[in-house]
Motif scaffolding. Structure first.
Motif, short mmCIF file in Angstrom:
data_model
loop_
_atom_site.label_atom_id
_atom_site.label_comp_id
_atom_site.label_asym_id
_atom_site.label_seq_id
_atom_site.Cartn_x
_atom_site.Cartn_y
_atom_site.Cartn_z
N GLU A 1 -18.65 -30.71 -7.84
CA GLU A 1 -17.54 -31.29 -7.00
C GLU A 1 -16.52 -30.12 -7.12
O GLU A 1 -16.60 -29.87 -5.71
N GLN A 2 -15.75 -30.06 -8.39
CA GLN A 2 -14.94 -28.78 -8.69
C GLN A 2 -15.20 -27.87 -8.32
O GLN A 2 -14.70 -27.51 -7.53
N ALA B 1 -8.50 -32.79 -7.72
CA ALA B 1 -9.49 -31.74 -8.15
C ALA B 1 -9.77 -32.37 -9.33
O ALA B 1 -11.24 -32.29 -9.83
N LEU C 1 -15.87 -27.19 -4.44
CA LEU C 1 -13.85 -26.76 -3.59
C LEU C 1 -13.70 -25.70 -4.45
O LEU C 1 -13.48 -25.20 -3.24
N ALA D 1 -10.76 -29.03 1.62
CA ALA D 1 -9.75 -29.63 0.00
C ALA D 1 -8.32 -29.51 0.34
O ALA D 1 -7.52 -28.45 1.73
N CYS E 1 -12.21 -35.22 -10.13
CA CYS E 1 -14.12 -34.73 -9.41
C CYS E 1 -14.97 -34.63 -10.59
O CYS E 1 -14.57 -33.97 -11.64
N HIS F 1 -9.49 -33.30 -3.75
CA HIS F 1 -10.93 -33.83 -2.42
C HIS F 1 -10.02 -33.90 -1.62
O HIS F 1 -10.09 -35.79 -1.64
#
Ligand SMILES: Nc1ncnc2c1ncn2[C@@H]1O[C@H](COP(=O)(O)OP(=O)(O)OP(=O)(O)O)[C@@H](O)[C@H]1O
Length: 380
Positions: free
Chosen positions: A293-294, A286, A297, A225, A289, A279
């Motif tokens: 996906e968050q 972020a 991260l 990230a 996303c 990302h």
């Protein structure tokens, strides 16, 4: 890298636990049970073994068991590099609400401050409430970053308290329509000193964390990230000597008095900073996303932070991962469990189904939480 672990946890009148005593093993510990059984309550209890208001930031009056006299205790036997320690914390029913009302005892003696616990253990958490970290208010991201700093630098808490106290003093002067230059100057000098120290500590954490994140693979379950800080002061750190930044901040406060008086508060400073995360493989902020996906991260940041703590202090922190499996697919779950094993830290995880943690069978301690009691899971 060494790790610290809690080998015994004892609670009295904590949320839905009247009295509980749990023997715990190092490595992964999985709490499973129905909704409302008390899984998060256990993580919250452990989160009180570090300074602050715990992972829910709840008033202590809410934490004490309903129907009790208003007090609660959390006690842990901790085993680590520095030997064993008995750490206890809690409130009595008559304590005033707030951080000041929490007492801490270490090895039978009253601790000077809650930060003394950091000598024995460090605790980092990830909760479903943090799923909104990237889309929510900047204050949540600021607090998140401050917790990451505090896990490595115990003096960060005092810095933040000193800054807030000075800022409250300035806001009072603004509200009173005071034109007392001497008072303003004294308070603003203090704000400049502590404010720049806070910004420097945050900027340093971001730098160190970004270097650690760099070691994550560019693709895969927990990708790199990009982390950067946008903030009045943080952006200047590294570009200018600290004394100059302090002087600029002090001047900015002095010049902003009339504007701040109209607004009724101090408008600029480290209390307004934000943490910007994106990302990198997707070249996307972020907040754009997907939920999963968050989450990945966030997990990437937490893992990197745990590694960083391990490298800097020699001890990997204890991790509290509430409902960690909820948004992670099977591949990401397996990758996370493998990383936790490699980190070799005590990691408490919760979930409604033991099946979500099946790859940890034979490795983790599985405990079933059942509305105020906890027992070993039978078929784990
Ligand atoms: N002060 C309190 N006194 C007694 N019970 C409380 C108190 N505070 C919360 N509870 C109870 O604790 C339970 C919630 O526990 P917790 O949040 O740990 O559940 P959980 O197992 O994590 O559930 P979920 O899977 O839904 O997240 C609720 O039943 C709530 O009523």
């Amino acid at each position: 890298m060494a790790s610290t672990h809690i080998s015994k946890l004892t609670l009295t009148n904590f949320r839905n636990y009247t009295a509980l005593s749990l023997d715990l093993q190092p490595g992964a510990v999985v709490f499973t049970g129905d909704n409302g059984a008390g899984k998060t309550n256990l993580l919250e209890a452990i989160s009180f073994l570090t300074p602050g208001r715990g992972l829910r930031r709840a008033p202590y009056g809410d934490v004490a068991r309903e129907g009790s006299d208003g007090g609660f205790t959390v006690h842990a036997h901790v085993e680590g590099e520095n030997g064993d320690a008995e750490i206890g914390t809690g409130t009595t029913g008559s304590d005033a609400p707030g951080e000041a009302g929490r007492r801490v005892r270490i090895n039978g003696a009253n601790a000077k401050s809650a930060e003394d616990m950091l000598e024995w253990l460090r605790v980092i958490w990830l909760t479903p409430a943090m799923d909104a970290l990237f889309t929510g208010p900047a204050g949540d991201r600021r607090r998140f970053l401050d917790r990451l700093v505090l896990a490595i630098d115990a003096s960060h808490g005092q810095r933040a308290l000193d800054y807030e106290k000075a800022m409250r003093g300035r806001n009072r002067l603004l509200a009173e329509e005071s034109r007392d230059r001497g008072w303003f100057e004294a308070i603003e000098t203090q704000m400049a000193e502590t404010g720049v120290a806070i910004a420097a500590a945050r900027a340093e954490m971001v730098r160190l964390l970004a270097a650690m994140i760099e070691k994550l693979p560019a693709t895969g379950p927990f990708p790199q990230a990009d982390i950067s800080l946008a903030g009045t002061l943080e952006n200047q750190i590294g570009l200018q000597p600290a004394v100059e930044i302090e002087e600029n901040f002090r001047r900015m406060l002095a010049e902003g008095r009339e504007r701040d008086r109209a607004a009724g508060r101090t408008l600029e400073g480290p209390h307004r900073s934000d943490l910007i995360v994106s990302h990198r493989p997707k070249a996307m902020p972020a907040e754009l996303c997907s939920t999963g996906e968050q989450k990945a991260l966030l997990v990437g940041i937490i893992i990197s932070h745990a590694r960083l703590c391990g490298e800097m202090s020699g001890t990997v922190p204890i991790l509290l991962l509430d409902e960690i499996a909820a948004h992670l697919d099977a591949g990401r779950r397996a990758a996370l469990f493998a990383i936790l094993e490699e980190l070799d830290c005590q990691a408490f995880m919760t979930g409604t189904e033991a099946a979500l943690f099946s790859s940890l069978r034979g490795k983790a301690q599985f405990l079933t939480v059942d509305h105020g009691s906890v027992h070993p899971t039978e078929d784990a």
